[in-house]
Design a protein around this motif. Structure first.
Motif, PDB file in Angstrom:
ATOM      1  N   HIS A 228     -17.737  -4.125   5.790  1.00  0.00           N
ATOM      2  CA  HIS A 228     -17.626  -5.508   6.240  1.00  0.00           C
ATOM      3  C   HIS A 228     -16.238  -5.793   6.819  1.00  0.00           C
ATOM      4  O   HIS A 228     -16.116  -6.311   7.942  1.00  0.00           O
ATOM      5  CB  HIS A 228     -17.922  -6.458   5.080  1.00  0.00           C
ATOM      6  N   ARG A 229     -15.207  -5.411   6.087  1.00  0.00           N
ATOM      7  CA  ARG A 229     -13.842  -5.763   6.482  1.00  0.00           C
ATOM      8  C   ARG A 229     -13.278  -4.848   7.562  1.00  0.00           C
ATOM      9  O   ARG A 229     -12.585  -5.305   8.472  1.00  0.00           O
ATOM     10  CB  ARG A 229     -12.924  -5.708   5.262  1.00  0.00           C
ATOM     11  N   VAL A 230     -13.547  -3.564   7.462  1.00  0.00           N
ATOM     12  CA  VAL A 230     -12.916  -2.586   8.364  1.00  0.00           C
ATOM     13  C   VAL A 230     -13.815  -2.249   9.551  1.00  0.00           C
ATOM     14  O   VAL A 230     -13.367  -2.225  10.690  1.00  0.00           O
ATOM     15  CB  VAL A 230     -12.534  -1.311   7.586  1.00  0.00           C
ATOM     16  N   ALA A 231     -15.113  -2.015   9.282  1.00  0.00           N
ATOM     17  CA  ALA A 231     -16.021  -1.672  10.374  1.00  0.00           C
ATOM     18  C   ALA A 231     -16.561  -2.906  11.085  1.00  0.00           C
ATOM     19  O   ALA A 231     -17.150  -2.791  12.163  1.00  0.00           O
ATOM     20  CB  ALA A 231     -17.177  -0.842   9.842  1.00  0.00           C
ATOM     21  N   GLY A 232     -16.391  -4.083  10.473  1.00  0.00           N
ATOM     22  CA  GLY A 232     -16.811  -5.306  11.123  1.00  0.00           C
ATOM     23  C   GLY A 232     -18.290  -5.607  11.023  1.00  0.00           C
ATOM     24  O   GLY A 232     -18.796  -6.475  11.755  1.00  0.00           O
ATOM     25  N   LEU A 233     -18.998  -4.938  10.131  1.00  0.00           N
ATOM     26  CA  LEU A 233     -20.423  -5.212   9.966  1.00  0.00           C
ATOM     27  C   LEU A 233     -20.609  -6.482   9.138  1.00  0.00           C
ATOM     28  O   LEU A 233     -19.865  -6.722   8.185  1.00  0.00           O
ATOM     29  CB  LEU A 233     -21.122  -4.049   9.255  1.00  0.00           C
ATOM     30  N   SER A 234     -21.592  -7.280   9.527  1.00  0.00           N
ATOM     31  CA  SER A 234     -21.918  -8.456   8.723  1.00  0.00           C
ATOM     32  C   SER A 234     -22.608  -8.009   7.436  1.00  0.00           C
ATOM     33  O   SER A 234     -23.088  -6.875   7.328  1.00  0.00           O
ATOM     34  CB  SER A 234     -22.841  -9.385   9.498  1.00  0.00           C
ATOM     35  N   ILE A 235     -22.684  -8.919   6.469  1.00  0.00           N
ATOM     36  CA  ILE A 235     -23.371  -8.592   5.220  1.00  0.00           C
ATOM     37  C   ILE A 235     -24.833  -8.249   5.485  1.00  0.00           C
ATOM     38  O   ILE A 235     -25.388  -7.310   4.904  1.00  0.00           O
ATOM     39  CB  ILE A 235     -23.266  -9.756   4.222  1.00  0.00           C
ATOM     40  N   ASP A 236     -25.469  -8.979   6.397  1.00  0.00           N
ATOM     41  CA  ASP A 236     -26.860  -8.687   6.733  1.00  0.00           C
ATOM     42  C   ASP A 236     -26.998  -7.304   7.349  1.00  0.00           C
ATOM     43  O   ASP A 236     -27.970  -6.580   7.073  1.00  0.00           O
ATOM     44  CB  ASP A 236     -27.415  -9.736   7.695  1.00  0.00           C
ATOM     45  N   GLU A 237     -26.039  -6.916   8.186  1.00  0.00           N
ATOM     46  CA  GLU A 237     -26.091  -5.586   8.802  1.00  0.00           C
ATOM     47  C   GLU A 237     -25.905  -4.484   7.766  1.00  0.00           C
ATOM     48  O   GLU A 237     -26.565  -3.430   7.826  1.00  0.00           O
ATOM     49  CB  GLU A 237     -25.032  -5.478   9.892  1.00  0.00           C
ATOM     50  N   VAL A 238     -25.001  -4.705   6.825  1.00  0.00           N
ATOM     51  CA  VAL A 238     -24.804  -3.713   5.765  1.00  0.00           C
ATOM     52  C   VAL A 238     -26.074  -3.593   4.928  1.00  0.00           C
ATOM     53  O   VAL A 238     -26.526  -2.484   4.609  1.00  0.00           O
ATOM     54  CB  VAL A 238     -23.604  -4.088   4.870  1.00  0.00           C
ATOM     55  N   GLU A 239     -26.657  -4.739   4.583  1.00  0.00           N
ATOM     56  CA  GLU A 239     -27.895  -4.708   3.796  1.00  0.00           C
ATOM     57  C   GLU A 239     -29.001  -3.979   4.543  1.00  0.00           C
ATOM     58  O   GLU A 239     -29.738  -3.165   3.963  1.00  0.00           O
ATOM     59  CB  GLU A 239     -28.338  -6.132   3.457  1.00  0.00           C
ATOM     60  N   ASP A 240     -29.146  -4.250   5.827  1.00  0.00           N
ATOM     61  CA  ASP A 240     -30.174  -3.591   6.630  1.00  0.00           C
ATOM     62  C   ASP A 240     -29.949  -2.084   6.667  1.00  0.00           C
ATOM     63  O   ASP A 240     -30.892  -1.294   6.539  1.00  0.00           O
ATOM     64  CB  ASP A 240     -30.169  -4.167   8.048  1.00  0.00           C
ATOM     65  N   MET A 241     -28.694  -1.672   6.831  1.00  0.00           N
ATOM     66  CA  MET A 241     -28.379  -0.247   6.857  1.00  0.00           C
ATOM     67  C   MET A 241     -28.723   0.416   5.537  1.00  0.00           C
ATOM     68  O   MET A 241     -29.375   1.468   5.488  1.00  0.00           O
ATOM     69  CB  MET A 241     -26.902  -0.046   7.188  1.00  0.00           C
ATOM     70  N   LEU A 242     -28.309  -0.197   4.417  1.00  0.00           N
ATOM     71  CA  LEU A 242     -28.523   0.411   3.105  1.00  0.00           C
ATOM     72  C   LEU A 242     -29.992   0.421   2.702  1.00  0.00           C
ATOM     73  O   LEU A 242     -30.410   1.244   1.888  1.00  0.00           O
ATOM     74  CB  LEU A 242     -27.715  -0.339   2.042  1.00  0.00           C
ATOM     75  N   THR A 243     -30.773  -0.477   3.286  1.00  0.00           N
ATOM     76  CA  THR A 243     -32.183  -0.597   2.923  1.00  0.00           C
ATOM     77  C   THR A 243     -33.094   0.195   3.852  1.00  0.00           C
ATOM     78  O   THR A 243     -34.049   0.834   3.402  1.00  0.00           O
ATOM     79  CB  THR A 243     -32.616  -2.070   2.940  1.00  0.00           C
ATOM     80  N   ARG A 244     -32.788   0.187   5.153  1.00  0.00           N
ATOM     81  CA  ARG A 244     -33.715   0.760   6.137  1.00  0.00           C
ATOM     82  C   ARG A 244     -33.188   1.990   6.865  1.00  0.00           C
ATOM     83  O   ARG A 244     -33.971   2.724   7.488  1.00  0.00           O
ATOM     84  CB  ARG A 244     -34.090  -0.308   7.173  1.00  0.00           C
ATOM     85  N   HIS A 245     -31.894   2.232   6.796  1.00  0.00           N
ATOM     86  CA  HIS A 245     -31.320   3.324   7.601  1.00  0.00           C
ATOM     87  C   HIS A 245     -30.420   4.232   6.779  1.00  0.00           C
ATOM     88  O   HIS A 245     -29.553   4.909   7.330  1.00  0.00           O
ATOM     89  CB  HIS A 245     -30.538   2.734   8.781  1.00  0.00           C
ATOM     90  N   ALA A 246     -30.644   4.247   5.475  1.00  0.00           N
ATOM     91  CA  ALA A 246     -29.850   5.099   4.588  1.00  0.00           C
ATOM     92  C   ALA A 246     -30.777   6.153   3.976  1.00  0.00           C
ATOM     93  O   ALA A 246     -31.795   6.512   4.556  1.00  0.00           O
ATOM     94  CB  ALA A 246     -29.167   4.242   3.519  1.00  0.00           C
TER      95      ALA A 246
END
Length: 373
Positions: A228-246
């Protein structure tokens, strides 16, 4: 006839199975509900179609799979308006899973107003885990206010498989110590002592624990802050990545274990690492649950990968002979019910799960208990 209809309602599908006793008399799946090119436009149409196509004579109940029961539901429960409202209040804990289940409940109650409806919760089996096994070390006030704790999932599968494994090895279920490993696109492990869950790998949501098809399993919480802080991903984007693309998809670009294993056989480095990570995480949890239980009568693999992947089973339990755990290569390769050598201190089993039958049996037991009470 004592027929029970089991409904598993997803966001765009309804899976159904009609039981007469323990025998299946009808089953099927309506998919792509509300999607372009789909069979039907909404869940009510889908359920009407299902109910018109099967013989409901003698129907005594409808059992609904509900993923999240929070702290409120610790067993299967007859549905009334208050129960439905409570399930609705729990939607923030399972925003992807509880809303479609509620749709199925609402429609089934409308179409079958005289038939008892029972909610069977994935989380309920884990209500027996002691407080130290469900409490996260965060601010206690925040945790209590917002329901932050371990709930666990796949409860119907773990309950059914633990009971069947005890039967398979000839140990009374109320005296058996069993580690169940449910490996599908979602994956979880459970330590079962005497038929009761005492530890499980999934947490507040079906996200933590083992590596899954598209979900990460356990990670350092700081990863979320960093992205979130360094890569600039929103919380929703992080959640989507961890749920659907991990998970396996994130590691190998593919969440179908059969394809990953094909690439593994060809020496693909990404597939090799993905399988190594996947199997190491299983081994870590098996070791942890041996410590929780103090011993084990059996380790049982179930669900799509667990039942059909000798590679995963063999690699996950490799190097554990000092703990009494070993796998016979020939038995493992043919997916035998018991894949450990004769006389092994800990039996290693392959046990097909049957979540719909477990839901039907819990539904029947709930109604019998209500009548008896």
């Amino acid at each position: 006839m004592t027929r029970i209809l089991v409904l598993n309602t997803g966001s765009s599908s309804v899976k159904y199975r009609l039981f007469d006793g323990t025998a299946t008399v009808a089953k099927g799946l309506v998919e792509r509900i509300g999607e372009p090119g789909g069979e039907v436009h909404d869940h009510e149409t889908a359920l009407r179609q299902i109910m018109e196509g099967i013989d409901l004579a003698g129907l005594v109940a409808v059992g609904h799979r509900v993923v999240h029961g929070g702290s409120e539901f610790t067993r299967a429960t007859v549905i009334d308006d208050e129960v439905a409202a409570t399930i609705a209040r729990l939607v923030p804990l399972a925003p992807l899973h509880n809303p479609p289940a509620l749709s199925g409940i609402d429609v089934a109650r409308k179409l079958l107003p005289e038939v008892p409806q029972v909610a069977v919760f994935d989380t309920a089996f884990h209500a027996t885990i002691p407080p130290e096994g469900v409490t996260y070390a965060i601010d206690a006030g925040l945790a209590q206010r917002w329901g932050v704790r371990r709930y666990g999932f796949h409860g119907t599968s773990h309950a059914y498989v633990a009971r069947r494994t005890a039967e398979l090895i000839g140990v009374p279920a109320d005296r058996a110590d069993i580690i169940t490993v449910h490996l599908g696109n979602g994956a979880s492990a459970c330590a079962v002592r005497g038929g009761r869950s005492v530890a499980t790998s999934m947490g507040m949501a079906p996200q933590g624990g083992l590596v899954m098809g598209t979900r990460s399993g356990d990670i350092d919480p700081a990863i979320v802050f960093h992205l979130h802080r360094v890569a600039g991903l929103s919380i929703d984007e992080v959640e989507d990545m961890l749920t659907r693309h991990a998970g396996m998809r994130g590691l190998a670009g593919e969440n179908d274990m059969r394809e990953v294993e094909r690439r593994l056989a060809e020496g693909d480095p990404a597939a090799t690492l993905a399988v190594d990570v996947y199997c190491r995480r299983i081994r870590e949890y098996v070791g942890a649950y041996l410590a929780v239980l103090g011993r084990a009568d059996a380790i049982a693999f179930t669900a799509g990968v667990g039942q059909h992947s000798p590679i995963v089973r063999g690699r996950a339990l490799a190097g554990m002979t000092a703990l009494g755990i070993s796998v016979d290569p020939e038995r493992n390769e043919r997916n035998a019910p018991v894949i450990s050598p004769d006389g092994a201190p800990v039996a290693v089993c392959v046990v097909p799960t049957d979540e719909e039958l477990e839901i039907a049996e819990q539904t029947r037991a709930t109604l019998d208990g209500r009548v008896a009470g």
